[in-house]
Design an enzyme around this catalytic site. Structure first.
Site, PDB file in Angstrom:
ATOM      1  N   CYS A  83       0.867  -1.157   0.117  1.00 53.43           N
ATOM      2  CA  CYS A  83       0.094   0.361   0.012  1.00 53.43           C
ATOM      3  C   CYS A  83       0.400   1.272  -0.053  1.00 53.43           C
ATOM      4  CB  CYS A  83      -0.957  -0.102   1.057  1.00 53.43           C
ATOM      5  SG  CYS A  83      -1.967   1.347   1.591  1.00 53.43           S
ATOM      6  N   CYS A  89      -1.311   5.831   6.923  1.00 53.97           N
ATOM      7  CA  CYS A  89      -2.115   5.619   7.394  1.00 53.97           C
ATOM      8  C   CYS A  89      -2.027   4.358   8.542  1.00 53.97           C
ATOM      9  CB  CYS A  89      -3.104   4.413   6.749  1.00 53.97           C
ATOM     10  SG  CYS A  89      -4.507   3.428   6.886  1.00 53.97           S
ATOM     11  N   GLN A 284     -16.461 -12.081  13.176  1.00 54.29           N
ATOM     12  CA  GLN A 284     -15.186 -12.411  13.451  1.00 54.29           C
ATOM     13  C   GLN A 284     -14.749 -11.365  12.020  1.00 54.29           C
ATOM     14  OE1 GLN A 284     -12.814 -12.763  15.498  1.00 54.29           O
ATOM     15  NE2 GLN A 284     -14.008 -13.957  17.506  1.00 54.29           N
ATOM     16  N   ASN A 318     -21.051 -18.071  17.133  1.00 62.76           N
ATOM     17  CA  ASN A 318     -19.778 -18.979  16.376  1.00 62.76           C
ATOM     18  C   ASN A 318     -18.792 -19.767  17.140  1.00 62.76           C
ATOM     19  OD1 ASN A 318     -17.738 -17.549  14.109  1.00 62.76           O
ATOM     20  ND2 ASN A 318     -16.280 -17.806  15.988  1.00 62.76           N
ATOM     21  N   GLU A 334     -23.804 -14.871  27.175  1.00 66.46           N
ATOM     22  CA  GLU A 334     -22.953 -13.029  27.077  1.00 66.46           C
ATOM     23  C   GLU A 334     -23.994 -12.142  27.352  1.00 66.46           C
ATOM     24  OE1 GLU A 334     -21.887 -10.378  24.475  1.00 66.46           O
ATOM     25  OE2 GLU A 334     -20.702 -12.434  23.945  1.00 66.46           O
ATOM     26  N   ASP A 382     -13.522 -17.007  25.110  1.00 63.96           N
ATOM     27  CA  ASP A 382     -13.655 -16.017  24.127  1.00 63.96           C
ATOM     28  C   ASP A 382     -13.455 -14.580  24.653  1.00 63.96           C
ATOM     29  OD1 ASP A 382     -12.737 -14.394  22.550  1.00 63.96           O
ATOM     30  OD2 ASP A 382     -13.889 -15.482  20.739  1.00 63.96           O
ATOM     31  N   CYS A 408      -7.759 -11.847  22.519  1.00 65.50           N
ATOM     32  CA  CYS A 408      -7.431 -11.082  21.500  1.00 65.50           C
ATOM     33  C   CYS A 408      -6.437  -9.876  22.081  1.00 65.50           C
ATOM     34  CB  CYS A 408      -9.018  -9.911  20.758  1.00 65.50           C
ATOM     35  SG  CYS A 408     -10.093  -9.292  22.011  1.00 65.50           S
TER      36      CYS A 408
END
Length: 452
Positions: A83, A89, A284, A318, A334, A382, A408
């Site tokens: 890029c 960016c 995701q 998921n 959740e 998760d 994550c």
């Protein structure tokens, strides 16, 4: 950080000895005091093993910040960024680093965090999970800003200086159907009467269905749209095959402009599943990697047909629904009630009856819930970036024969791994990284624990 005016902008030479968690090179500037170690400096655009000329951009008590302005000796892993906007960016941090080295750097971040923060070492390091490195982002948010000095509207990700929106025409990491149309989006917004009142455009992509691309754009607007603006947005959607949603207020205000009732869905063929979602739901980002991640998590969990599994932070299901194909029952929990409702709808949509979904505040003790009192054999979780420390502290861990933790954020995983291993007597049997976001410094990982 000290004011920029007090920073010496004289270029300096630096030897890069390592890499930070966010993809910057690590060096030390020579100390002015004999015998003293130099101050650490984190240099954007520099790779381990390189010698660069750099210019300081920030100063802190324990480290400085800089950016490379010339590479005097390049590392063999350095590649030409695809890029032209790389370095300006803020969407990517590692395009100058060979793809096979990026994932190894992320693995080092995970292992270093586990050792430094959690004081744990996995018995086995899993083979990194990778998929397509370009055109993978199926969900994201473009910032929008009308720049009067340039007499144009910018649509794109934030610059490395987040006060500004990057002036880009395309994005190579976003799926091509959207990434190749960034300039067209900017021209669309620039032609609207409300161009100064549109701060962001969210995109999300499912599978093509019934002649529809499966792609939706959600236009956030701070003032009512005129009939002419609405017509222009509809025409753009029709031209490119995008569903257009409007968001005049909070999440509850999102509604379709065109078509009237677009179907957004993605499939997981390996488990014969289809997930229906809404345009601002969490899915995701990397579809190909997602399938590999689910398969890996299920293999690591190794839950049998007579076992009951608890899936915390389950989102749309998921992991829950694929797991349900091979176990007695899965309970998904959740915090967001809307996602729980859509998870239930997806279970019914796929004819799956051996699941329960519950909305619960996962920052509170769950032991009083009826579905908790029935007991479980395995745990999958998760959590968000903040991790799962509170959840783990209040769960009756002794009932579980195995825990699989999808993360994550390696620092919170390391903290929670340390708690499980050093305070609760578990073993970290395996851990590894997954390249959910190639060319960024984001580290997605997975870990498996067993009781001692």
């Amino acid at each position: 950080m000290l004011p920029v005016a007090r920073i010496d902008k004289t270029p300096f030479e630096a030897e890069i000895t390592g890499m930070t968690h966010d993809g910057r090179g690590v060096a030390r500037r020579a100390s002015k005091e004999p015998g003293e170690a130099g101050k650490a400096v984190f240099i954007a655009g520099a790779l381990p093993g390189e010698r660069v000329m750099a210019v300081q951009t920030g100063r802190h008590r324990s480290f400085d910040e800089a950016r490379a302005v010339e590479v005097l000796h390049a590392a063999p892993e350095r590649v030409e960024p695809r890029c032209e906007h790389f370095g300006v960016c803020g969407g990517c941090a590692l395009q100058h680093y060979a793809e096979d080295k990026q994932i190894l750097a992320k693995q080092n971040v995970l292992l270093e965090n586990l050792e430094r923060i959690g004081h744990v070492t996995p018995e086995r390091v899993l083979e990194p999970l990778v998929d397509a490195a370009w055109g993978y982002r199926r969900k994201g948010r473009f910032s929008v800003r009308r720049v009067e000095k340039k007499d144009k509207t910018l649509v794109g990700f934030r610059e490395t200086d987040p006060r500004f929106v990057a002036d880009i025409a395309r994005c190579h990491t976003v799926i091509p159907q959207i990434g190749e149309k960034v300039e067209a989006l900017a021209l669309l917004v620039d032609g609207l009467e409300a161009r100064r009142d549109i701060p962001q455009i969210e995109f999300i992509a499912g599978d093509p269905v019934d002649g529809f691309s499966g792609i939706a754009l959600t236009i956030r607007h701070l003032s009512p749209l005129s009939d002419a603006d609405r017509a222009a947005l509809v025409a753009f959607g029709q031209q490119h095959g995008f569903a257009i949603f409007l968001q005049p207020g909070g999440l509850d205000s999102v509604h379709p402009l065109w078509p009237a009732a677009p179907k957004l869905a993605f499939s997981l063929p390996q488990w014969n599943l289809e997930f229906v979602f809404r345009p601002l739901d969490f899915i995701q980002v990397n579809a190909g990697l997602n399938g590999r991640m689910i398969a890996d998590a299920i293999e690591l969990l190794d839950a049998g047909p007579e076992e009951r599994v608890l899936d915390l932070f389950c989102g749309l299901g998921n992991f829950t629904l694929p797991l349900a194909r091979s176990v007695r029952e899965v309970v998904g929990v959740e915090g967001e009630a809307g996602l729980v409702q859509r998870a239930r709808e997806n279970a019914a949509h796929n004819g799956i009856g051996n699941v329960q979904f519950h909305a619960a505040d996962l920052a509170k003790d769950l032991s009083g819930q009826s579905w908790m009192r029935e007991g479980f054999d395995k745990l999958l979780l998760d959590p968000p970036r903040s991790g799962a420390d509170f959840v783990l502290a209040h769960l009756p861990l002794k009932q579980f024969k195995r825990i699989v933790y999808v993360s994550c954020h390696p620092a919170s995983l390391a903290r929670d791994a340390g708690y499980l291993v050093n305070e609760k007597g578990w073993k970290l049997k395996a851990a590894g990284v997954m390249d959910m976001f190639p060319h960024t410094a984001h580290v997605e990982s997975i870990a498996m624990f067993e009781p001692r």
